[in-house]
Design a protein around this motif. Structure first.
Motif, PDB file in Angstrom:
ATOM      1  N   TYR A 126      16.847  13.120   7.219  1.00 54.80           N
ATOM      2  CA  TYR A 126      15.259  13.857   7.162  1.00 54.80           C
ATOM      3  C   TYR A 126      14.728  13.941   8.577  1.00 54.80           C
ATOM      4  N   HIS A 131      13.562  11.606  -8.578  1.00 52.12           N
ATOM      5  CA  HIS A 131      14.857  11.636  -9.410  1.00 52.12           C
ATOM      6  C   HIS A 131      15.367  10.394  -9.691  1.00 52.12           C
ATOM      7  N   ASP A 190      19.526   8.916 -10.225  1.00 53.46           N
ATOM      8  CA  ASP A 190      20.999   9.371  -9.795  1.00 53.46           C
ATOM      9  C   ASP A 190      21.631   8.964 -11.246  1.00 53.46           C
ATOM     10  N   HIS A 229      13.089   7.371  -8.191  1.00 52.23           N
ATOM     11  CA  HIS A 229      12.799   6.979  -6.777  1.00 52.23           C
ATOM     12  C   HIS A 229      12.695   8.306  -5.996  1.00 52.23           C
ATOM     13  N   ARG A 289      15.552  10.217  10.419  1.00 44.20           N
ATOM     14  CA  ARG A 289      16.319   9.291   9.661  1.00 44.20           C
ATOM     15  C   ARG A 289      17.516   9.842   8.828  1.00 44.20           C
ATOM     16  N   ASN A 297      20.165   8.896   5.669  1.00 41.90           N
ATOM     17  CA  ASN A 297      20.186   7.895   4.570  1.00 41.90           C
ATOM     18  C   ASN A 297      21.756   8.294   4.022  1.00 41.90           C
ATOM     19  N   ARG A 354      28.698   6.166  -3.331  1.00 42.02           N
ATOM     20  CA  ARG A 354      28.769   6.240  -4.763  1.00 42.02           C
ATOM     21  C   ARG A 354      30.233   6.204  -5.535  1.00 42.02           C
TER      22      ARG A 354
HETATM   23  O1  LIG Z   1      16.711   8.525   1.697  1.00 37.12           O
HETATM   24  C1  LIG Z   1      16.607   7.815   0.871  1.00 37.12           C
HETATM   25  O2  LIG Z   1      16.601   6.704   1.003  1.00 37.12           O
HETATM   26  C2  LIG Z   1      16.726   8.489  -0.734  1.00 37.12           C
HETATM   27  C3  LIG Z   1      18.086   8.964  -1.069  1.00 37.12           C
HETATM   28  C4  LIG Z   1      18.160   9.426  -2.663  1.00 37.12           C
HETATM   29  O3  LIG Z   1      17.138   9.129  -3.298  1.00 37.12           O
HETATM   30  C5  LIG Z   1      19.284   9.767  -2.996  1.00 37.12           C
HETATM   31  O4  LIG Z   1      20.472  10.246  -2.357  1.00 37.12           O
HETATM   32  O5  LIG Z   1      19.434   9.738  -4.255  1.00 37.12           O
END
Ligand SMILES: O=C(O)CCC(=O)C(=O)O
Length: 193
Positions: free
Chosen positions: A105, A115, A117, A172, A184, A186, A190
């Motif tokens: 981001y 969404h 997961d 989320h 940022r 993330n 998985r």
């Molecule tokens: O950036 C985030 O914390 C969310 C990432 C997210 O929702 C995802 O990868 O499914």
């Protein structure tokens, strides 16, 4: 920890600040910005093509076949530092994490929509470990039935573990925050079956 983070998260969500130290997390943010082949793919939403509102990179073992919104994700190579984090998380959580989705981001204009997961390849009650690097961002969780929402600020170096029924019962998102000028990244580790 921010005030918001003292409130409870719903079942299946667990927050751990400083899984990685502050300084290391920011150094890792800079390293990943520079070293990964970031892309901004197009997806189709309600029949129209859009570029996703963030940058993305996917890394997985060769056997993994994974995607979302009907698109298969092409994998790039593991960086040594990401393999090391994966090994630590595998040991800590006892999960064979074979895939990593990274989202960058660039500032508070970049977002992730609501969404879950819950793709079939992730199995019934997937465990997903989400690592945050860089600017603090608000993360929202919404109960699919009651529509109650929960908010948490994800700080640099933190781990958010989503497991159990977290993907069945909740959605989320990462909303726009126009006042956030820093970037940022993330990382979501998985296990794809
Ligand atoms: O950036 C985030 O914390 C969310 C990432 C997210 O929702 C995802 O990868 O499914």
């Amino acid at each position: 920890m921010s005030k918001l983070n003292k409130e409870c998260l719903p079942e299946g969500f667990h927050y751990f600040p400083q899984g990685i130290s502050f300084d290391k997390s920011l150094a890792l943010y800079e390293h990943l910005c520079a070293q990964l082949p970031w892309q901004q793919p197009e997806i189709r939403v309600y029949g129209k093509s859009h570029r996703i509102p963030r940058l993305q990179c996917f890394i997985a073992e060769q056997s993994v076949n994974y995607g979302y919104s009907g698109k298969r994700l092409e994998s790039c190579d593991w960086l040594p530092v990401l393999s090391a984090i994966r090994a630590r998380l595998q040991q800590q959580y006892g999960q064979p994490f074979n895939a990593l989705l990274l989202n960058w981001y660039r500032d508070g204009q970049d977002t992730m929509g609501w969404h879950s997961d819950d793709e079939q390849e992730l199995g019934k009650d997937p465990m997903i470990v989400s690592v945050s690097l860089g600017a603090s961002r608000l993360f929202k969780i919404r109960d699919k039935v009651t529509r109650q929402t929960y908010s948490i600020v994800l700080e640099t170096g933190s781990f958010l573990v989503m497991s159990g029924r977290s993907q069945h019962d909740f959605e989320h998102s990462l909303p726009k925050q126009v006042k956030v000028s820093q970037g940022r990244i993330n990382l979501t580790f998985r296990t794809v079956g």
